[in-house]
Write a protein that holds these residues in place. Sequence first.
Motif, PDB file in Angstrom:
ATOM      1  N   ARG A   1      26.174  18.166 -26.121  1.00  0.00           N
ATOM      2  CA  ARG A   1      25.412  16.983 -26.504  1.00  0.00           C
ATOM      3  C   ARG A   1      25.705  15.848 -25.516  1.00  0.00           C
ATOM      4  O   ARG A   1      26.767  15.801 -24.907  1.00  0.00           O
ATOM      5  N   LEU A   2      24.750  14.951 -25.408  1.00  0.00           N
ATOM      6  CA  LEU A   2      24.897  13.870 -24.432  1.00  0.00           C
ATOM      7  C   LEU A   2      25.972  12.872 -24.824  1.00  0.00           C
ATOM      8  O   LEU A   2      26.553  12.226 -23.950  1.00  0.00           O
ATOM      9  N   GLY A   3      26.223  12.720 -26.117  1.00  0.00           N
ATOM     10  CA  GLY A   3      27.251  11.751 -26.461  1.00  0.00           C
ATOM     11  C   GLY A   3      27.494  11.619 -27.946  1.00  0.00           C
ATOM     12  O   GLY A   3      26.738  12.122 -28.784  1.00  0.00           O
ATOM     13  N   ARG A   4      28.580  10.938 -28.222  1.00  0.00           N
ATOM     14  CA  ARG A   4      28.921  10.551 -29.587  1.00  0.00           C
ATOM     15  C   ARG A   4      29.691   9.233 -29.504  1.00  0.00           C
ATOM     16  O   ARG A   4      30.334   8.941 -28.484  1.00  0.00           O
TER      17      ARG A   4
ATOM     18  N   ALA B   1      21.722  20.087 -25.850  1.00  0.00           N
ATOM     19  CA  ALA B   1      21.123  20.398 -27.139  1.00  0.00           C
ATOM     20  C   ALA B   1      19.858  19.574 -27.367  1.00  0.00           C
ATOM     21  O   ALA B   1      19.728  18.444 -26.892  1.00  0.00           O
ATOM     22  N   THR B   2      18.939  20.149 -28.121  1.00  0.00           N
ATOM     23  CA  THR B   2      17.729  19.426 -28.504  1.00  0.00           C
ATOM     24  C   THR B   2      18.088  18.173 -29.286  1.00  0.00           C
ATOM     25  O   THR B   2      17.502  17.109 -29.079  1.00  0.00           O
ATOM     26  N   ASP B   3      19.051  18.322 -30.198  1.00  0.00           N
ATOM     27  CA  ASP B   3      19.591  17.166 -30.916  1.00  0.00           C
ATOM     28  C   ASP B   3      20.758  16.657 -30.079  1.00  0.00           C
ATOM     29  O   ASP B   3      21.895  17.111 -30.221  1.00  0.00           O
ATOM     30  N   ALA B   4      20.484  15.711 -29.193  1.00  0.00           N
ATOM     31  CA  ALA B   4      21.400  15.423 -28.093  1.00  0.00           C
ATOM     32  C   ALA B   4      22.565  14.520 -28.448  1.00  0.00           C
ATOM     33  O   ALA B   4      23.462  14.329 -27.630  1.00  0.00           O
ATOM     34  N   TRP B   5      22.597  13.970 -29.673  1.00  0.00           N
ATOM     35  CA  TRP B   5      23.638  13.011 -30.037  1.00  0.00           C
ATOM     36  C   TRP B   5      24.377  13.492 -31.272  1.00  0.00           C
ATOM     37  O   TRP B   5      23.851  14.264 -32.063  1.00  0.00           O
TER      38      TRP B   5
ATOM     39  N   TRP C   1      30.784  17.288 -25.491  1.00  0.00           N
ATOM     40  CA  TRP C   1      30.014  16.055 -25.412  1.00  0.00           C
ATOM     41  C   TRP C   1      30.243  15.424 -24.043  1.00  0.00           C
ATOM     42  O   TRP C   1      31.379  15.345 -23.564  1.00  0.00           O
ATOM     43  N   VAL C   2      29.188  14.934 -23.438  1.00  0.00           N
ATOM     44  CA  VAL C   2      29.321  14.312 -22.127  1.00  0.00           C
ATOM     45  C   VAL C   2      29.979  12.948 -22.244  1.00  0.00           C
ATOM     46  O   VAL C   2      30.975  12.665 -21.580  1.00  0.00           O
ATOM     47  N   SER C   3      29.438  12.072 -23.086  1.00  0.00           N
ATOM     48  CA  SER C   3      29.910  10.685 -23.126  1.00  0.00           C
ATOM     49  C   SER C   3      30.443  10.316 -24.499  1.00  0.00           C
ATOM     50  O   SER C   3      30.036  10.882 -25.521  1.00  0.00           O
ATOM     51  N   ALA C   4      31.342   9.355 -24.483  1.00  0.00           N
ATOM     52  CA  ALA C   4      31.888   8.788 -25.721  1.00  0.00           C
ATOM     53  C   ALA C   4      32.131   7.298 -25.480  1.00  0.00           C
ATOM     54  O   ALA C   4      33.262   6.864 -25.261  1.00  0.00           O
TER      55      ALA C   4
ATOM     56  N   ASP D   1      27.678  12.621 -34.431  1.00  0.00           N
ATOM     57  CA  ASP D   1      28.557  11.697 -35.138  1.00  0.00           C
ATOM     58  C   ASP D   1      30.004  12.001 -34.751  1.00  0.00           C
ATOM     59  O   ASP D   1      30.311  13.063 -34.198  1.00  0.00           O
ATOM     60  N   THR D   2      30.889  11.072 -35.083  1.00  0.00           N
ATOM     61  CA  THR D   2      32.308  11.344 -34.871  1.00  0.00           C
ATOM     62  C   THR D   2      33.147  10.419 -35.725  1.00  0.00           C
ATOM     63  O   THR D   2      32.805   9.249 -35.904  1.00  0.00           O
ATOM     64  N   GLY D   3      34.226  10.967 -36.266  1.00  0.00           N
ATOM     65  CA  GLY D   3      35.208  10.164 -36.986  1.00  0.00           C
ATOM     66  C   GLY D   3      34.644   9.357 -38.125  1.00  0.00           C
ATOM     67  O   GLY D   3      35.151   8.276 -38.438  1.00  0.00           O
ATOM     68  N   GLY D   4      33.602   9.846 -38.776  1.00  0.00           N
ATOM     69  CA  GLY D   4      33.007   9.113 -39.878  1.00  0.00           C
ATOM     70  C   GLY D   4      32.008   8.054 -39.453  1.00  0.00           C
ATOM     71  O   GLY D   4      31.445   7.353 -40.308  1.00  0.00           O
ATOM     72  N   PHE D   5      31.764   7.931 -38.161  1.00  0.00           N
ATOM     73  CA  PHE D   5      30.796   6.952 -37.645  1.00  0.00           C
ATOM     74  C   PHE D   5      29.525   7.682 -37.221  1.00  0.00           C
ATOM     75  O   PHE D   5      29.574   8.690 -36.518  1.00  0.00           O
ATOM     76  N   SER D   6      28.400   7.131 -37.630  1.00  0.00           N
ATOM     77  CA  SER D   6      27.116   7.789 -37.390  1.00  0.00           C
ATOM     78  C   SER D   6      26.570   7.492 -36.006  1.00  0.00           C
ATOM     79  O   SER D   6      26.666   6.371 -35.506  1.00  0.00           O
ATOM     80  N   ARG D   7      25.966   8.495 -35.411  1.00  0.00           N
ATOM     81  CA  ARG D   7      25.260   8.317 -34.133  1.00  0.00           C
ATOM     82  C   ARG D   7      24.107   7.331 -34.260  1.00  0.00           C
ATOM     83  O   ARG D   7      23.728   6.668 -33.296  1.00  0.00           O
ATOM     84  N   HIS D   8      23.557   7.237 -35.468  1.00  0.00           N
ATOM     85  CA  HIS D   8      22.402   6.366 -35.670  1.00  0.00           C
ATOM     86  C   HIS D   8      22.794   4.890 -35.612  1.00  0.00           C
ATOM     87  O   HIS D   8      21.919   4.032 -35.435  1.00  0.00           O
ATOM     88  N   GLU D   9      24.058   4.595 -35.773  1.00  0.00           N
ATOM     89  CA  GLU D   9      24.523   3.210 -35.686  1.00  0.00           C
ATOM     90  C   GLU D   9      24.957   2.851 -34.269  1.00  0.00           C
ATOM     91  O   GLU D   9      25.252   1.687 -33.991  1.00  0.00           O
ATOM     92  N   ALA D  10      25.031   3.848 -33.382  1.00  0.00           N
ATOM     93  CA  ALA D  10      25.355   3.594 -31.985  1.00  0.00           C
ATOM     94  C   ALA D  10      24.081   3.241 -31.224  1.00  0.00           C
ATOM     95  O   ALA D  10      22.979   3.209 -31.790  1.00  0.00           O
ATOM     96  N   ARG D  11      24.245   2.961 -29.933  1.00  0.00           N
ATOM     97  CA  ARG D  11      23.104   2.568 -29.097  1.00  0.00           C
ATOM     98  C   ARG D  11      22.872   3.650 -28.045  1.00  0.00           C
ATOM     99  O   ARG D  11      23.292   3.530 -26.904  1.00  0.00           O
ATOM    100  N   PHE D  12      22.221   4.726 -28.478  1.00  0.00           N
ATOM    101  CA  PHE D  12      21.947   5.858 -27.613  1.00  0.00           C
ATOM    102  C   PHE D  12      20.460   5.913 -27.294  1.00  0.00           C
ATOM    103  O   PHE D  12      19.624   5.514 -28.109  1.00  0.00           O
TER     104      PHE D  12
END
Length: 520
Positions: free
Chosen positions: A220-223, A249-253, A188-191, A255-266
Amino acid sequence: MPRTLTVGDDADLLPDLATALADPDATEVVVQPGRYVEHLRIEPRRAPLTIRSATGRAEDVVVSFDLRQGDRDRTGLPHGQDCATLTIAADDVTLLDLTVENTFDRFADPRLPESQAIALRTLGDRVRVERCRILGRQDTLLLDAPGWADVRHVHLRDCLITGDVDFVYGRATAVVEGGEVRSTGPGWVSAPSTARENPRGFLFHGVRLTGPGLEPGSVRLGRPWHPGGKPDAVGQAWFVDCHLGEHVATDAWDDTGGFSRHEARFGERGSTGPGAAPGQPGIPAAAAATPGEWLAGWDGLPAPTGRIVVVSDSTASPYPPERAPRTGWGQVLHELTGTEVLDLAISGASSRSFIESGALDDALARTLPGDLLLVQFGHNDPKEGERFADVHRAYPANLRRVVVGARARGATPVLLTPVERRCFDERGRARSTHGGYPSAVRALAAADGIALVDLTAASRALWQEQGAEGSKASFLWLEPGRWPGFPDGERDDTHLSASGARAVAGLVASGLRELGLLRG
C-alpha cells in the motif's frame, strides 16, 4: 572560503568520512570509491556542505552500518532513531551520487522485538539528496524535524529508495522527485506524521514505484503514523504523476494504531501503470502539487508584509463601543505600531479552546507569508473544564501547533508571555498571578528558537511603576453610573481599560522593535 577534503583508501587522503566531518570549515567532501562502515552524524555547521562521490556513480561509494532501534548504545540504553547510518542535523547539506544503507536484516533473528533500522535521517533544513541510493528494509528513510514547532524542507531527486515497511516516514515537508521507490517485501511505502497545522507533508512526484517479484496488491502507498499516539500528527502523502507497479494494492491506503486512513491527508493524481486504480482519494485540481510549490520557503522567509496577526484571549480581543472602556491591547496595537493589525483574539479563549473551536484553523487560513503572528495565551489555560491545558504538557504542545502553522505558511511567530493581572501585596509590590505558564513560554521560545516578548515581566514592571492605586486606571475599576456598559460599576483586575490597553500595546510594540521585527 571553500574548503574541499578528500576521503579514500590512500595514505595521502583522509581515512574516513567521520574525520572529514569533524572539520568545521569543510564545505565539500569528495569520497573516493569504497565501502565506508561508519555511523555518522552531521552536526550544525557554519557553512553549507556538499558530500559527493568522486566518480559520480552512487554504487561506487557505499556508506554502510548495521544498527537497529533497540540495540544498546554506549550508556547501555536502547538506540532509538539515532540508529540511522547517517543523520543530517545541519542545514544546507547536499548529498550527490552516494549510497547510504542500513544492512540490518530483521529476518535473521525474528525474535528481536524491534526491527526498525534507518539508513538516512534528516533533521536539517534545505537538505538535498540527488542521484543517491538509500537502502534498507523497515524505516529506511526518516524525513524528520527537531521538534513539533519546526518546519524542515527536504528534496530528493532521481534517487533509489528501497524498503518494505513504512520506509519513507516522518514529519518534514519533503519532495521525492523522479527516481525509483522499490518495495522489497509486502508492506507500506510511506508513513507520514505531518503536523496537522502544516499543509505540506510528503509529495512523491513523477516517481516509479516498483516491487520486483512481489505479489500483486501486496503493498500500500501509505498509512498514517501518530508517534506515541499523538492525535495532531495528521500525516500527508500525495502521489502525483507516478507510475505504480502491480504490487500496489487497489485499496492503496491503510489504517494504523487505531487511527483511520480517512482522517489522514492522502491522495493521488495522474497515476499510471498497472497499480493505478480509479476511486482513490483525489487531489484537488487547483492544489499546489509541483516540487517548487511544495518547497515554498526553501529560500527563507518572504519579505515582511508589514501586517500583524494576533491570536490570544480577552486581554487582546476587540470590543464594540458599548463595552467601553473595556479594550484589548490587540485592538489598539495599530496605533502604537503604525501597521495593519488583524486582531483574531477571542474573549475567554485558552490555547486549547482556540484550537478545538476551529479558531486556529481560521487564523492560519488568513495568515499570509511575511506576516507576524503574535501568540498570547495563559490566562484561561489553568482553569478547570474544557479550556484547561496543563502547564507541563498540553500548554506548550498547543503553542507549538500555532507556531508550526505560522512557520509552514511563511509567517514569523512571536510568543508572548501573558500580560500580568493587577495584583499587589500588603507592601505594595506587584505580584505574579500566572504560576508556571510564563516560564513555560520562555522555555519553549528558547528551546525551539521562537521570538519572544516577555509581556508578563514588562507589564508587571509597568504596574509596579504605576503603583497599587495608580494602576487601577489601567484596568476596569469603574464607578456606578459612569459607563453604560457597566451601570453597576466594575472591579476587574484582569481586563484592560482603553489607557491600559494602549500601555500594554506599547510594551508589545517595544518588544517587537527590540527583536528587529518592527520598524520605527
